[in-house]
Enzyme design. Structure first.
Site, PDB file in Angstrom:
ATOM      1  N   ALA A 207       0.846  -1.201   0.000  1.00  0.00           N
ATOM      2  CA  ALA A 207       0.000   0.000   0.000  1.00  0.00           C
ATOM      3  C   ALA A 207       0.875   1.243   0.000  1.00  0.00           C
ATOM      4  O   ALA A 207       2.096   1.151  -0.053  1.00  0.00           O
ATOM      5  CB  ALA A 207      -0.911  -0.024   1.221  1.00  0.00           C
ATOM      6  N   ASN A 208       0.274   2.416   0.046  1.00  0.00           N
ATOM      7  CA  ASN A 208       1.054   3.655   0.215  1.00  0.00           C
ATOM      8  C   ASN A 208       0.298   4.606   1.133  1.00  0.00           C
ATOM      9  O   ASN A 208      -0.798   4.297   1.592  1.00  0.00           O
ATOM     10  CB  ASN A 208       1.376   4.285  -1.150  1.00  0.00           C
ATOM     11  N   ARG A 209       0.897   5.762   1.390  1.00  0.00           N
ATOM     12  CA  ARG A 209       0.392   6.636   2.459  1.00  0.00           C
ATOM     13  C   ARG A 209      -0.704   7.597   2.025  1.00  0.00           C
ATOM     14  O   ARG A 209      -1.101   8.465   2.789  1.00  0.00           O
ATOM     15  CB  ARG A 209       1.537   7.479   3.018  1.00  0.00           C
TER      16      ARG A 209
END
Ligand code: CTP
Length: 401
Positions: A207-209
């Site tokens: 995932a990412n932020r």
């Protein structure tokens, strides 16, 4: 631009009621006729005299008032308008609307009206995020009740978060759009927002932020100008923005398919933080730790570039393709190269380096890169960045008409 339009404004009890006084004045400046209902709670914050003076007529407060009923029955009051605006809409009034309660003039009018309703919620952040309020909002949205705001920011009780009533200019835009006169009325727009996640196995993913806050705010701002917005969102912890059709996806491949399905669109705004790679050796069953075995090797394959694909979509290409550039250094240079590489028209460049507070934060410092040059925008709340961008998009389409 609101000439002769009749607005029934319901002011319920919240500190934001003071903004509604200005709203009355601005609506009338634009040619609207405004009738006001002031709830008992609302009257704790603004006086009936102030409301009636600004509205240029009497203020309605009591359901069982013989004078009110003799002048105009409460059912007529509820229907003798083009739009009902509830500003501020408290958590309590939203609950009454969702539940169909009619225990005072405001809730009775809301139950009895056959006119479109626009609400501008205002409340404490915990009240806003409470599952009861969120369920009420979902119920009201499903019934076609329009919403503008709330915004994030400092709240009256010293707390900060989602719950501030939309500002008067935003409410005016939403009123205009609700009456079919928004600057982007009839324009199809697609917005991507949030992260994408790429599964490793059925329980794990990359995932990412990205929080989706900027993309969701842009979708809301475009909808407030009357656009028909399809918001394609990766997994986020945000309420659906008002007035948008929301398509939920997880992976980049799903986001691309949803974006292509949303064509034709005049404008595409790609604000999503799309994962550049997906897991090539996805395991259909959970990867197990075998004693003594080395950790698994995850191999990656490139994901499709949604912005670049839309920007090269031939006759289906949106007239205006807007991308974002998330950079940690040489922000404008990298963004300029990205604009050319991806074939889009505009790039909104932002600094996402640690300490910038962009990811997950409430504000953003951006640069708008177009074929004409680069504009440096001041540090602004994400909602304000969204409004400015929506405004620029509307202006660009108007010029190109
Ligand atoms: N984008 C996209 N599809 C991808 C990757 C990015 O649509 N697979 C879009 C984003 O929504 C954004 C723009 O491309 O509008 C730029 O995203 P960014 O992450 O800044 O750039 P990358 O293409 O990932 O380039 P790099 O990793 O080299 O910075």
């Amino acid at each position: 631009m609101l000439d002769g339009r009749r607005i029934l404004l319901i002011i319920s009890g919240g500190i934001a009621a003071y903004k509604s006084l200005d709203l009355i004045r601005r609506l009338r400046e634009r040619g609207a006729e405004v009738r006001c209902i002031l709830t008992a709670g609302g009257a704790q914050f603004v006086t009936p005299l102030a409301v009636s003076t600004l509205a240029g007529g009497r203020v309605f407060q009591e359901i069982f008032s013989l004078t009110d009923e003799a002048e105009i029955g409460h059912i007529t009051l509820a229907r003798d308008c083009d739009l009902v605006v509830v500003a501020p809409a408290t958590a309590n009034l939203l609950a009454k609307m969702a539940g169909g309660l009619a225990d005072d003039l405001a809730s009775t009018a809301l139950l009895a009206t056959d006119r479109p309703i626009l609400m501008a919620p205002a409340m404490n952040v915990r009240m806003w995020t409470h599952p009861a309020t969120q369920a009420n909002l979902a119920t009201l949205a499903a019934r076609g009740v329009r919403r503008v705001g709330p915004n994030a920011g400092p709240l009256a009780e010293g707390e900060s978060g989602m719950g501030r009533m939309a500002e008067v200019p935003e409410i005016l835009e939403a009123v205009t759009a609700a009456l079919g006169g928004g600057r982007l009325a009839g324009r199809r727009v697609l917005v991507t927002s949030g992260p994408t996640i790429e599964p490793i196995d059925p329980v794990r993913f990359i995932a990412n932020r990205s929080s989706g806050k900027q993309g969701h705010a842009i979708a809301a701002a475009l909808a407030a100008l009357g656009a028909e917005v399809t918001l394609i969102s990766g997994p986020v912890h945000l309420a659906d923005p008002p007035g948008c059709r929301v398509v939920r996806v997880e992976t980049a491949a799903e986001m691309l398919a949803a974006a292509q399905a949303a064509l034709p669109a005049e404008v595409a705004v790609c604000a999503a933080a799309v994962a550049d790679w997906r897991v090539e050796n996805y395991a259909a069953a959970k990867r197990k730790k075998e004693p003594g075995a080395p950790p698994p090797v995850i191999s990656l394959a490139a994901n499709p570039d949604i912005l670049a694909t839309l920007s090269a979509a031939g006759p289906q290409r949106p007239r205006l393709a807007v991308g974002f550039a998330a950079e940690t250094e040489n922000v404008v240079e990298h963004a300029a190269a990205k604009r050319v590489r991806k074939g889009c028209d505009w790039i909104v460049a932002n600094d996402v380096s640690p300490g910038s507070g962009t990811f997950g934060g409430e504000s953003n410092t951006v640069h708008l890169l177009t074929a004409e040059g680069t504009e440096d925008w001041p540090h602004l709340p994400k909602a304000e960045v969204a409004r400015r961008l929506a405004d620029r998009i509307a202006a660009a389409l108007e010029t190109a008409r």
